[in-house]
Design an enzyme around this catalytic site. Structure first.
Site, mmCIF file in Angstrom:
data_model
loop_
_atom_site.group_PDB
_atom_site.id
_atom_site.type_symbol
_atom_site.label_atom_id
_atom_site.label_comp_id
_atom_site.label_asym_id
_atom_site.label_seq_id
_atom_site.Cartn_x
_atom_site.Cartn_y
_atom_site.Cartn_z
ATOM 1 N N HIS A 85 -8.160 19.571 -1.550
ATOM 2 C CA HIS A 85 -8.504 18.137 -1.442
ATOM 3 C C HIS A 85 -8.910 18.163 0.037
ATOM 4 O O HIS A 85 -8.546 19.092 0.913
ATOM 5 C CB HIS A 85 -7.098 17.300 -1.603
ATOM 6 N N ASP A 115 -0.006 5.683 -6.123
ATOM 7 C CA ASP A 115 -1.231 6.072 -4.932
ATOM 8 C C ASP A 115 -2.376 5.343 -5.230
ATOM 9 O O ASP A 115 -3.009 4.901 -4.269
ATOM 10 C CB ASP A 115 -1.206 7.702 -5.067
ATOM 11 N N ARG A 171 -4.363 0.187 1.274
ATOM 12 C CA ARG A 171 -4.569 0.645 2.805
ATOM 13 C C ARG A 171 -6.124 0.604 3.019
ATOM 14 O O ARG A 171 -6.293 0.527 4.419
ATOM 15 C CB ARG A 171 -4.072 2.311 2.612
ATOM 16 N N SER A 174 0.083 10.401 0.268
ATOM 17 C CA SER A 174 -0.985 10.129 -0.755
ATOM 18 C C SER A 174 -1.624 11.322 -1.448
ATOM 19 O O SER A 174 -1.915 11.409 -2.614
ATOM 20 C CB SER A 174 -2.097 9.214 -0.087
ATOM 21 N N LYS A 178 -0.610 13.160 -5.475
ATOM 22 C CA LYS A 178 -1.695 13.492 -6.656
ATOM 23 C C LYS A 178 -1.583 14.984 -6.790
ATOM 24 O O LYS A 178 -1.758 15.354 -7.896
ATOM 25 C CB LYS A 178 -3.036 13.110 -5.970
HETATM 26 N N1 URA Z 1 -7.418 11.180 0.615
HETATM 27 C C1 URA Z 1 -6.147 10.743 0.055
HETATM 28 O O1 URA Z 1 -6.122 11.142 -1.132
HETATM 29 N N2 URA Z 1 -5.284 9.970 0.495
HETATM 30 C C2 URA Z 1 -5.642 9.581 1.946
HETATM 31 O O2 URA Z 1 -4.702 8.942 2.150
HETATM 32 C C3 URA Z 1 -6.432 10.283 2.447
HETATM 33 C C4 URA Z 1 -7.632 10.952 1.957
#
Ligand code: URA
Length: 422
Positions: A83, A162, A169, A184, A188
């Protein structure tokens, strides 16, 4: 007795500590509607100001992760994931997931949408007509078994907390909180069930972390959450002052990703993707010639199979109705500030004005110069494109001046270092 929501927000806003049960209750209430968007926005701002301690962060991440399904894959392959904390022109996941699948890994990837000035993998993939990013657990399991990878989103059944908080946000100035980013992302990723995880923590002008120190803190926060879940984890600390590659937006980034999947494309996009993929393979004990898998079409085959499994029609990839070339207004040096370009791409329609609104799949900016190039008045710097003429014209009219400087930029993105728990 349960603390009422306003009281717990007030407590956090004064710098107080929240216990795990209170955080669980807050997150559950937000998902089922008892806690409102304004209340959650106030909570997020209190966290942005005061941060979270280790226990609070673990509780927030755990509650968000547990708000939907969690996967444990019964699959005979290393289960790996990656990620990014958010970048401009960052299409790495779109190349990397099928590349790792071609290398023999299983890659269950839960990605996000555009956030602030940064683009989102799901918004880019949805520029492919028909691409479904909200799939149920059974369908995801089938795609993972058949293709080796999926790229889907948090939503009704996966980390719904999320999905809701992320959209909120984006519009409340609460993106750049290391604790909210960590919760966040890891909510996931832990729900996704990977055993091995690499996070690309970006820092610099185009990132939410402006300095290497901020990025290191964020890498550590996520490292703590990964260790507690027994997930093998490393973080790249990648400088991000200029966009990655040459395309910034939705369909245009898919086109660049396809170029890289076909063994071509901009060198920085290919190199960075390979560096992350090699680190993941190293952690997971997978031995593969990743460059060859890009060059011989294996990764591209996986990508095509993944898109088909998500019902996407690649041949119909969105095309812009309107395109305007931006010329250098004077002699000088190209200065490709990722924040300037990310905001400009957002204004073309690649990002959202209001929570949960649709984006323009055809919107974006394609660069024709590299950072620091010497340019002469009249040289074409970039093409601004999209479906909304007024937006495209407005961005094109203002961008030229911002992309030329008298002296070359001295910052460089050629510095990825690594954070590792061991
Ligand atoms: N990627 C995410 O999944 N969440 C964030 O808050 C920032 C980047």
């Amino acid at each position: 007795m349960r603390t009422d929501t306003a009281t717990l927000i007030d407590h956090k806003a004064r710098g107080g500590h929240l216990d795990p049960d209170t955080i669980d209750e807050l997150v559950a209430g937000y998902v089922d509607g008892r806690v409102t968007d304004p209340q959650m926005a106030a909570f997020a701002m209190a966290v942005r100001w005061h941060g979270l301690d280790t226990g609070e962060l673990a509780a927030l991440c755990g509650a968000m992760s547990a708000s939907g399904d969690s996967f444990r894959w019964n699959i005979d392959a290393p289960v790996v994931d990656k990620h990014s904390t958010g970048g401009v022109g960052d299409k790495v996941s779109i190349v990397l997931a099928p590349l790792l699948a071609a290398a023999g890994c299983a890659v269950p990837m839960l990605s996000g949408r555009g956030l602030g000035h940064t683009g989102g993998t799901l918004d880019k993939l949805e520029a492919i007509p028909g691409y479904r990013s909200a799939l149920d657990a059974d369908e995801l399991a089938r795609i993972l078994a058949d293709v080796g990878t999926f790229i889907a989103g948090a939503g009704a059944s996966i980390a719904p907390a999320d999905a809701k908080l992320y959209a909120l946000r984006d519009h409340t100035g609460t993106v750049a909180s290391p604790h909210l980013i960590a919760a966040s992302i890891m909510s996931k990723k832990l729900a996704g069930g990977a055993d091995t995880l690499v996070i690309d923590v970006r820092w610099g002008r185009g990132a939410f972390c402006r300095t290497l120190d901020d990025a290191t803190l964020l890498a550590e926060l996520m490292g703590g959450l990964a260790a507690a879940a027994d997930v093998a984890y490393d973080a790249a600390l990648s400088a991000h002052h200029s966009p990655l590659g040459r395309a910034i937006g939705n369909a245009c980034e898919i086109r660049e990703a396809l170029d890289v999947l076909d063994g071509a494309g901009p060198t920085d996009t290919r190199t960075h993707t390979l560096a992350l993929a090699e680190r993941i393979c190293g952690l997971a004990g997978v031995d593969a010639d990743l460059g060859a898998l890009l060059d011989d079409g294996s990764a591209r085959d996986r990508f095509d199979a993944m898109v088909a499994a998500h019902s996407g029609n690649l041949a119909g990839l969105a095309r812009p109705r309107h395109r305007v070339e931006v010329a250098a207004p004077r002699d000088g040096h190209a200065t490709l500030d990722a924040l300037v370009l990310g905001r400009a791409a957002w204004h073309t329609g690649a990002g959202r004005d209001v929570p949960r609104a649709a984006v323009d799949p055809a919107a974006g900016i394609v660069l024709h110069v590299d950072d620091g190039d010497t340019v002469t008045a009249g040289d074409i710097l970039c093409t601004v494109e999209g479906s909304d003429d007024a937006r495209v014209n407005d961005v094109a009219a203002h961008l030229g001046d911002q992309l030329v400087a008298d002296a070359p930029d001295t910052t460089t993105d050629a510095q990825t270092t690594w954070w590792s728990a061991t």
